[in-house]
Design a protein around this motif. Structure first.
Motif, PDB file in Angstrom:
ATOM      1  N   VAL A  83       0.833  -1.200   0.000  1.00 13.19           N
ATOM      2  CA  VAL A  83       0.000   0.000   0.000  1.00 13.19           C
ATOM      3  C   VAL A  83       0.866   1.247   0.000  1.00 13.19           C
ATOM      4  CG1 VAL A  83      -1.712   1.299   1.314  1.00 13.19           C
ATOM      5  CG2 VAL A  83      -1.908  -1.189   1.148  1.00 13.19           C
ATOM      6  N   PHE A  84       1.924   1.234   0.791  1.00 12.51           N
ATOM      7  CA  PHE A  84       2.802   2.405   0.886  1.00 12.51           C
ATOM      8  C   PHE A  84       3.516   2.675  -0.439  1.00 12.51           C
ATOM      9  CE2 PHE A  84       7.183   3.873   1.917  1.00 12.51           C
ATOM     10  CZ  PHE A  84       6.854   5.174   2.248  1.00 12.51           C
ATOM     11  N   PHE A  85       4.104   1.651  -1.039  1.00 14.18           N
ATOM     12  CA  PHE A  85       4.858   1.853  -2.273  1.00 14.18           C
ATOM     13  C   PHE A  85       3.949   2.214  -3.440  1.00 14.18           C
ATOM     14  CE2 PHE A  85       8.175  -0.635  -0.046  1.00 14.18           C
ATOM     15  CZ  PHE A  85       9.232   0.242  -0.229  1.00 14.18           C
ATOM     16  N   CYS A  86       2.718   1.723  -3.406  1.00 15.81           N
ATOM     17  CA  CYS A  86       1.791   2.090  -4.470  1.00 15.81           C
ATOM     18  C   CYS A  86       1.435   3.573  -4.423  1.00 15.81           C
ATOM     19  CB  CYS A  86       0.516   1.250  -4.380  1.00 15.81           C
ATOM     20  SG  CYS A  86       0.670  -0.412  -5.044  1.00 15.81           S
ATOM     21  N   SER A  87       1.601   4.184  -3.276  1.00 14.41           N
ATOM     22  CA  SER A  87       1.220   5.588  -3.137  1.00 14.41           C
ATOM     23  C   SER A  87       2.387   6.538  -3.316  1.00 14.41           C
ATOM     24  CB  SER A  87       0.607   5.821  -1.752  1.00 14.41           C
ATOM     25  OG  SER A  87       1.585   5.626  -0.749  1.00 14.41           O
ATOM     26  N   LEU A  88       3.598   5.996  -3.479  1.00 15.08           N
ATOM     27  CA  LEU A  88       4.768   6.874  -3.524  1.00 15.08           C
ATOM     28  C   LEU A  88       4.724   7.844  -4.695  1.00 15.08           C
ATOM     29  CD1 LEU A  88       7.762   4.575  -2.491  1.00 15.08           C
ATOM     30  CD2 LEU A  88       6.685   6.419  -1.195  1.00 15.08           C
ATOM     31  N   GLN A  89       4.259   7.388  -5.844  1.00 12.38           N
ATOM     32  CA  GLN A  89       4.254   8.280  -6.996  1.00 12.38           C
ATOM     33  C   GLN A  89       3.215   9.383  -6.880  1.00 12.38           C
ATOM     34  OE1 GLN A  89       2.988   6.179 -10.564  1.00 12.38           O
ATOM     35  NE2 GLN A  89       2.299   4.469  -9.289  1.00 12.38           N
ATOM     36  N   GLN A  90       2.341   9.291  -5.870  1.00 14.95           N
ATOM     37  CA  GLN A  90       1.361  10.345  -5.644  1.00 14.95           C
ATOM     38  C   GLN A  90       1.794  11.313  -4.546  1.00 14.95           C
ATOM     39  OE1 GLN A  90      -1.434  11.091  -7.228  1.00 14.95           O
ATOM     40  NE2 GLN A  90      -1.155   9.461  -8.711  1.00 14.95           N
ATOM     41  N   GLN A  91       2.913  11.018  -3.850  1.00 12.72           N
ATOM     42  CA  GLN A  91       3.285  11.859  -2.721  1.00 12.72           C
ATOM     43  C   GLN A  91       4.761  12.248  -2.763  1.00 12.72           C
ATOM     44  OE1 GLN A  91       2.473   9.661   0.826  1.00 12.72           O
ATOM     45  NE2 GLN A  91       3.557   7.841   0.169  1.00 12.72           N
ATOM     46  N   GLN A  92       5.273  12.455  -3.954  1.00 11.13           N
ATOM     47  CA  GLN A  92       6.665  12.852  -4.078  1.00 11.13           C
ATOM     48  C   GLN A  92       6.930  14.204  -3.424  1.00 11.13           C
ATOM     49  OE1 GLN A  92       9.074  10.881  -5.239  1.00 11.13           O
ATOM     50  NE2 GLN A  92       7.479   9.326  -5.381  1.00 11.13           N
ATOM     51  N   GLN A  93       5.956  15.091  -3.412  1.00 11.29           N
ATOM     52  CA  GLN A  93       6.146  16.411  -2.835  1.00 11.29           C
ATOM     53  C   GLN A  93       5.762  16.463  -1.355  1.00 11.29           C
ATOM     54  OE1 GLN A  93       3.963  19.130  -5.282  1.00 11.29           O
ATOM     55  NE2 GLN A  93       5.284  18.815  -7.072  1.00 11.29           N
ATOM     56  N   GLN A  94       5.407  15.358  -0.806  1.00 11.97           N
ATOM     57  CA  GLN A  94       5.043  15.289   0.610  1.00 11.97           C
ATOM     58  C   GLN A  94       6.061  14.403   1.328  1.00 11.97           C
ATOM     59  OE1 GLN A  94       2.941  16.805   2.421  1.00 11.97           O
ATOM     60  NE2 GLN A  94       1.220  17.531   1.201  1.00 11.97           N
ATOM     61  N   GLN A  95       7.310  14.858   1.379  1.00 13.68           N
ATOM     62  CA  GLN A  95       8.368  14.075   1.988  1.00 13.68           C
ATOM     63  C   GLN A  95       8.132  13.855   3.480  1.00 13.68           C
ATOM     64  OE1 GLN A  95      10.750  12.620   0.218  1.00 13.68           O
ATOM     65  NE2 GLN A  95       9.891  13.498  -1.655  1.00 13.68           N
ATOM     66  N   GLN A  96       7.502  14.831   4.130  1.00 11.63           N
ATOM     67  CA  GLN A  96       7.240  14.673   5.557  1.00 11.63           C
ATOM     68  C   GLN A  96       6.270  13.526   5.821  1.00 11.63           C
ATOM     69  OE1 GLN A  96       7.074  17.509   3.916  1.00 11.63           O
ATOM     70  NE2 GLN A  96       8.743  18.755   4.783  1.00 11.63           N
ATOM     71  N   VAL A  97       5.301  13.349   4.915  1.00  8.77           N
ATOM     72  CA  VAL A  97       4.382  12.221   5.061  1.00  8.77           C
ATOM     73  C   VAL A  97       5.123  10.904   4.909  1.00  8.77           C
ATOM     74  CG1 VAL A  97       2.346  11.098   4.113  1.00  8.77           C
ATOM     75  CG2 VAL A  97       2.421  13.576   4.300  1.00  8.77           C
ATOM     76  N   ILE A  98       6.050  10.861   3.938  1.00 11.95           N
ATOM     77  CA  ILE A  98       6.831   9.639   3.743  1.00 11.95           C
ATOM     78  C   ILE A  98       7.651   9.332   4.990  1.00 11.95           C
ATOM     79  CG2 ILE A  98       8.668   8.584   2.385  1.00 11.95           C
ATOM     80  CD1 ILE A  98       7.720  10.179  -0.008  1.00 11.95           C
TER      81      ILE A  98
END
Length: 701
Positions: free
Chosen positions: A161-176
């Protein structure tokens, strides 16, 4: 970075939100309700704990499954139904922002890839469970391999689930970063639970020290060592530390091993023989059994180590850091308000539960022992804690059952509603469960007149231990189940019927003396506690032990390993014959008579009339088997013989017989059955068994 998700499926966003919140609620319930079951013998808290224990894992697994099913919406373009549903909500609040999706064009909700992926590690955290419960029963510890495999699968599912969402949250490094922190904390928590289950199921390894009879039993929790010279050094320790010292040696008895430590037997014997009252002796045993409960059912033995303390500090820091990152640095402008609120609930709930766990850790007996045995001087801080916060370590109750009450109470003497409820329960196969609620009572051992029961038991066991110097003496003392008390008080004057009553099978002997004791209480049952009655204590002690032993015979027969196996049949046949006897005398038709008055009338009938002639000769349809195994007639004859004695001698004999029966059963139960019962509030017979072990009585040496 990351990889492409599968094709989007039908939306299940609201199901995910509900499942995640429910999982959090179950964790809150478990951390506070789970410890209650070791201090209560009631079925209600056990049912609540059992329900939450099963639901917690199921709901967390369900939420992860929904997230996996929703991968297409998390990492790719949202479905039209999702856009319509979420778009309407956001339009009302003015908080919906349309952006270009990274997975394949179209409009998407930016809250879905960021927030849903951030929730996944929280489910790992919830699957790790609270520190207060890892297993509901001993059988759950055997499933540690299943939990290990579950850890691998659940971690993999959350990672997908996490890796599937990475391409949608590149600009949200704090969330990562916050998600990674939660992954670490959740994995550690789940790993702690798995290792706790593994640790609880393994048998203690005696090792070479066991064979050589050399073992340093006086050591604190891992990493602390303290040498003691004998029982004198134990006197200066707190009750928690004393209990822990004995726990380290007598833990071998929990898996039915035999001890061969001469010096430790001497220390234990001297220590408990020097106790002046039952409160001091049983207090140490309660602390010892508390450590045993923690080892078998909680994370305590894993948490209360140097590594465990370090992991607790790092985990708390990770939770706080994740909360601060989300609150301060994460841009929440494009998120749905409901998702923001749920995320705050998950973060603050995780931090609050962790704070509660840390508080319980600091206030626990393990910390007291750690502080006390790791320093030369006992910690005054731990003593201050124990002065104002010391919960009960077990239920401190004695369970009661009565044959005559059961025979009178169902079904004829019940009200109309209760009779209908009883009939419905029989149809559904729930009759025994309903009987438990109606006819089984709990009596406190710490209040009023019942307090002397513990004093009686402690005094009797000390007397036996002081006179048992050799193995033959110990074996003889442990084999007595009534004949010793009869010979001591009656000697040559003992009638044959009284002597024969204690030589029968154990289940028959228990039933005989239970009914006979109840009949001997006629005229003194209620007045047994009135001021000025010099036999009140013996009456109350005999009644409580009689009804408690019947409860063990019928409801806890696995704790009576010497029972031949037909105790329940004898009990049913006896109740059936008594019910027919009361029916033929018209006693069951007195619906307006109070229960106490009816009980006295029933006992008077049994003492004055002959049961065999009062009941018609036709075979009782309620009696099991080809020939009835009722002991009612024999019990009435025994009671008449006892009543021929003067009252003081009679109650000395009756009390002595029940004391010997209790110790006879206590030294023969299997350790595993006692450990299993710790999760149900504990039993008095467990306390008696361990006291006898500490005083060198039984087969443990």
């Amino acid at each position: 970075m990351g990889f492409s998700p599968p094709v989007p499926q039908q939306d299940s966003n609201w199901e995910i939100r509900a499942a995640v919140l429910l999982s959090l609620v179950l964790q809150v319930l478990l951390i506070f309700v789970a410890p209650v079951r070791k201090r209560s013998s009631s079925r209600v808290p056990r049912f609540v704990v059992w329900s939450c224990y099963l639901l917690a894992d199921w709901v967390a697994d369900l939420a992860l499954g929904l997230l996996l099913n929703n991968l297409g919406n998390i990492g790719g373009p949202a479905t039209s139904s999702s856009i319509a549903l979420l778009g309407t909500t956001a339009a009302d609040d003015g908080a919906m922002v349309r952006r270009e999706g990274g997975g394949g064009g179209g409009n998407t909700s930016p809250s879905t890839p960021i927030i849903f992926a951030f929730w996944a590690p929280f489910l790992l955290l919830h699957l790790g469970g609270p520190d207060t419960i890892t297993a509901y029963s001993l059988a759950d510890n055997e499933l540690w391999v299943r939990h290990l495999v579950g850890l691998l699968f659940e971690f993999s599912a959350a990672a997908v689930v996490f890796f599937c969402s990475l391409q949608q949250q590149q600009q949200q490094q704090q969330v990562i970063l916050a998600t990674v922190l939660m992954f670490v904390v959740g994995t550690v928590k789940y790993g702690e639970r798995t290792y706790s289950l593994y640790f609880a199921r393994i048998e203690p390894d005696p090792g070479p020290e066991y064979a050589n009879r050399k073992i340093n039993i006086f050591a604190g929790p891992r990493g602390t060592r303290r040498q003691h010279g004998g029982a004198e050094d134990l006197q200066s320790l707190s009750v928690d530390a004393q209990g822990y010292e004995f726990f380290r040696v007598f833990r071998f008895l929990y898996v039915n091993l035999i001890l061969s430590f001469v010096s430790e037997r001497r220390i234990s014997h001297e220590f408990f023989m020097s106790r002046t009252d039952s409160t001091q002796a049983f207090g140490v045993i309660e602390a010892e059994l508390g450590f045993l409960y923690d080892v078998k059912y909680t994370k305590a033995p894993i948490v209360h180590t140097r590594v465990g303390y370090a992991l607790r500090v790092l985990g708390s820091c990770g939770l706080v850091a994740s909360l601060l990152l989300f609150v301060v640095h994460v841009d929440k402008a494009g998120m749905l308000p409901v998702d923001v609120y749920i995320t705050y609930a998950l973060l603050t709930g995780a931090v609050a539960l962790d704070a509660a766990a840390l508080t319980m850790l600091v206030l626990s007996s393990w910390t007291t022992v750690f502080l006390e045995l790791s320093t030369r001087n006992r910690s005054s801080r731990s003593k201050r804690i124990k002065r104002w916060w010391q919960p009960r370590r077990w239920s401190e109750t004695i369970t009661q059952m009565n044959v005559i009450t059961h025979s009178l109470g169902r079904p004829d003497n019940c009200g109309r509603f209760l009779r209908q409820l009883a009939n419905a329960a029989d149809v559904l196969g729930l009759g025994p469960t309903l009987e438990d609620f109606i006819f089984i009572r709990q009596a406190s051992l710490r209040n009023g007149e019942r307090r002397q029961i513990l004093e009686f038991i402690f005094g009797r066991i000390k007397d036996v231990a002081s006179g048992a110097q050799s193995y033959q003496d110990i074996k003889k003392a442990c084999d007595l189940r009534g004949v010793g008390a009869i010979d001591q008080k009656l000697g040559e004057q003992c009638s044959m019927s009284i002597r024969d009553s204690v030589t029968k099978d154990l289940d028959e002997c228990l039933l005989l003396w239970h009914v006979a004791t109840d009949l001997c209480l006629l005229g003194g049952g209620v007045s047994a506690t009135v001021e000025g009655d010099k036999y009140a204590e013996m009456r109350e002690t005999s009644r409580c032990l009689s009804e408690y032993m019947l409860y063990l015979l019928i409801k806890q027969s696995d704790m009576l390993s010497t029972v031949a196996g037909i105790g329940l049949i004898r009990y049913r046949d006896t109740c059936a014959q008594a019910r027919r006897f009361f029916q033929s005398s018209g006693l069951l038709r007195r619906h307006s008579t109070s229960s106490d008055r009816l009980h006295d009338m029933a006992r008077n009938l049994l003492l004055t009339e002959d049961v065999a002639t009062a009941i018609p000769a036709a075979k009782d349809q309620d009696v099991d088997g080809d020939a009835p195994r009722s002991v009612l007639q024999s019990a009435c004859e025994l009671a008449r013989e006892l009543k021929k004695l003067d009252e003081e001698t009679m109650w000395q004999v009756v009390t002595g017989v029940w004391g010997e029966m209790l110790t006879f059963v206590a030294c023969r139960g299997r350790g595993s059955t006692h450990v299993q019962q710790l999760a149900c509030g504990g039993e008095l017979i467990t306390m008696v068994s361990f006291l006898m072990n500490h005083l060198g009585l039984g087969n443990m040496y």
